[in-house]
Write an enzyme that holds these catalytic residues in place. Structure first.
Site, short mmCIF file in Angstrom:
data_model
loop_
_atom_site.label_atom_id
_atom_site.label_comp_id
_atom_site.label_asym_id
_atom_site.label_seq_id
_atom_site.Cartn_x
_atom_site.Cartn_y
_atom_site.Cartn_z
N PRO A 10 46.41 -104.37 -44.98
CA PRO A 10 45.51 -103.44 -44.79
C PRO A 10 45.24 -103.29 -43.73
CG PRO A 10 44.20 -105.89 -45.41
CD PRO A 10 45.86 -105.52 -45.88
N ASN A 11 45.15 -101.61 -43.71
CA ASN A 11 44.36 -100.73 -42.27
C ASN A 11 45.06 -101.41 -41.14
OD1 ASN A 11 41.72 -100.18 -43.91
ND2 ASN A 11 41.07 -102.25 -43.61
N ARG A 18 42.58 -97.32 -35.10
CA ARG A 18 41.41 -98.05 -35.80
C ARG A 18 41.13 -98.55 -34.30
NH1 ARG A 18 43.25 -103.39 -38.63
NH2 ARG A 18 40.94 -103.73 -38.84
N TYR A 23 42.81 -103.50 -30.70
CA TYR A 23 44.13 -103.38 -31.17
C TYR A 23 44.69 -103.09 -30.75
CZ TYR A 23 41.76 -105.06 -34.83
OH TYR A 23 40.56 -106.73 -36.19
N ASN A 74 51.76 -110.10 -40.45
CA ASN A 74 50.75 -109.59 -40.40
C ASN A 74 49.42 -110.17 -41.57
OD1 ASN A 74 48.39 -109.52 -39.24
ND2 ASN A 74 48.57 -107.77 -37.79
N ALA A 77 42.93 -108.40 -42.95
CA ALA A 77 41.84 -108.85 -43.32
C ALA A 77 42.51 -110.06 -44.46
CB ALA A 77 40.87 -107.58 -43.25
N HIS A 80 41.67 -113.91 -43.91
CA HIS A 80 41.22 -114.60 -44.52
C HIS A 80 40.23 -115.17 -46.07
CE1 HIS A 80 41.23 -114.39 -40.14
NE2 HIS A 80 40.88 -112.88 -40.11
N ASP A 87 49.80 -118.49 -51.46
CA ASP A 87 49.93 -119.23 -52.52
C ASP A 87 51.81 -118.93 -52.28
OD1 ASP A 87 48.20 -120.94 -52.69
OD2 ASP A 87 47.73 -120.52 -54.76
N GLU A 98 53.25 -115.86 -39.08
CA GLU A 98 52.08 -114.58 -39.27
C GLU A 98 51.98 -114.29 -37.89
OE1 GLU A 98 48.82 -117.19 -40.88
OE2 GLU A 98 47.37 -116.13 -39.84
N HIS A 100 49.62 -111.79 -35.35
CA HIS A 100 48.34 -110.67 -35.34
C HIS A 100 48.10 -110.48 -33.68
CE1 HIS A 100 45.90 -112.47 -39.35
NE2 HIS A 100 46.18 -114.15 -38.71
N LEU A 101 47.16 -109.19 -33.80
CA LEU A 101 47.37 -108.58 -32.03
C LEU A 101 46.01 -108.80 -31.80
CD1 LEU A 101 47.62 -104.79 -34.26
CD2 LEU A 101 49.07 -105.53 -32.54
N SER A 102 45.13 -109.02 -32.26
CA SER A 102 44.50 -109.81 -31.77
C SER A 102 44.04 -111.73 -31.46
CB SER A 102 43.20 -109.32 -32.14
OG SER A 102 42.77 -109.73 -33.79
N ARG A 107 36.95 -113.67 -32.08
CA ARG A 107 36.12 -112.84 -32.72
C ARG A 107 35.45 -114.18 -33.93
NH1 ARG A 107 40.27 -108.14 -34.55
NH2 ARG A 107 38.34 -107.86 -34.27
N ARG A 111 36.63 -114.76 -38.80
CA ARG A 111 38.37 -114.80 -38.52
C ARG A 111 39.07 -115.75 -37.92
NH1 ARG A 111 38.87 -108.64 -38.54
NH2 ARG A 111 37.24 -107.64 -38.04
C1 DQA Z 1 43.74 -108.81 -36.95
C2 DQA Z 1 43.29 -110.11 -37.40
C3 DQA Z 1 42.18 -109.76 -38.63
O1 DQA Z 1 41.07 -110.59 -38.59
C4 DQA Z 1 41.64 -108.83 -39.19
O2 DQA Z 1 40.88 -108.23 -39.96
C5 DQA Z 1 43.39 -106.58 -39.09
C6 DQA Z 1 44.20 -107.19 -37.96
C7 DQA Z 1 45.36 -108.80 -36.32
O3 DQA Z 1 45.67 -108.28 -35.76
O4 DQA Z 1 44.66 -109.11 -34.96
O5 DQA Z 1 42.86 -106.52 -40.07
O6 DQA Z 1 45.55 -109.27 -38.83
#
Ligand code: DQA
Length: 145
Positions: A10-11, A18, A23, A74, A77, A80, A87, A98, A100-102, A107, A111
């Site tokens: 998502p997002n 964003r 990011y 990725n 959100a 978490h 599952d 898995e 993550h950009l950040s 953080r 997270r």
């Molecule tokens: C994220 C980190 C998550 O905490 C956050 O909700 C995201 C992006 C990352 O790629 O750093 O949407 O997965």
């Protein structure tokens, strides 16, 4: 040919606009182009899914072993919060990386916990766009073992 599914949660469709301080400035399209370029160099095929819907991501994970050799995800959100995605990852027998950009551990405290991580093959966090590229390399390496 090895086939890898890249899932953006998502997002992530809003990347570029964003919270660029966190990011980065690349759009999702820019990121997918970089992934495609690396995939071509490594002679693997990649498909992409971006979804803001938990169930759609669960469906994609569950049906992936029929079509793919590995997943790079990725979960954004949902990392978490989603027992359902965790599952789904635990239910399949192909490697799941898995990404993550950040660096989620630097953080906000909420997270710091990934529900997905314990079910995934491994996790890469904090390298911006390169998290995806490293994730793709990890997925290729593991499928070649
Ligand atoms: C994220 C980190 C998550 O905490 C956050 O909700 C995201 C992006 C990352 O790629 O750093 O949407 O997965």
């Amino acid at each position: 040919m090895t086939k890898i599914l890249v899932i953006h949660g998502p997002n992530l469709n809003l990347l570029g606009k964003r919270e660029p301080d966190i990011y980065g400035k690349f759009s999702l399209d820019d990121i997918n182009k970089k992934i495609k370029k690396l995939a071509k160099e490594k002679k693997v095929a990649v498909d992409f899914l971006q979804s803001n819907h938990e169930g759609e991501i669960v469906d994609a994970i569950g049906s992936s072993p029929k079509k793919y050799d590995a997943i790079v995800i990725n979960p954004a959100a949902y990392t978490h919060t989603s027992v359902a995605i965790r599952d789904a990852v635990a239910s399949i027998d192909i490697p799941v990386v898995e990404v993550h950009l950040s660096n989620i551990y630097r953080r906000e405290e909420f997270r710091h916990k990934s529900l997905v991580a314990a079910a995934a093959t491994g996790q890469i966090s904090g390298f911006g766009v390169n998290s995806y590229l490293l994730g793709l390399l990890a997925a290729i390496e593991i499928t070649n073992r």
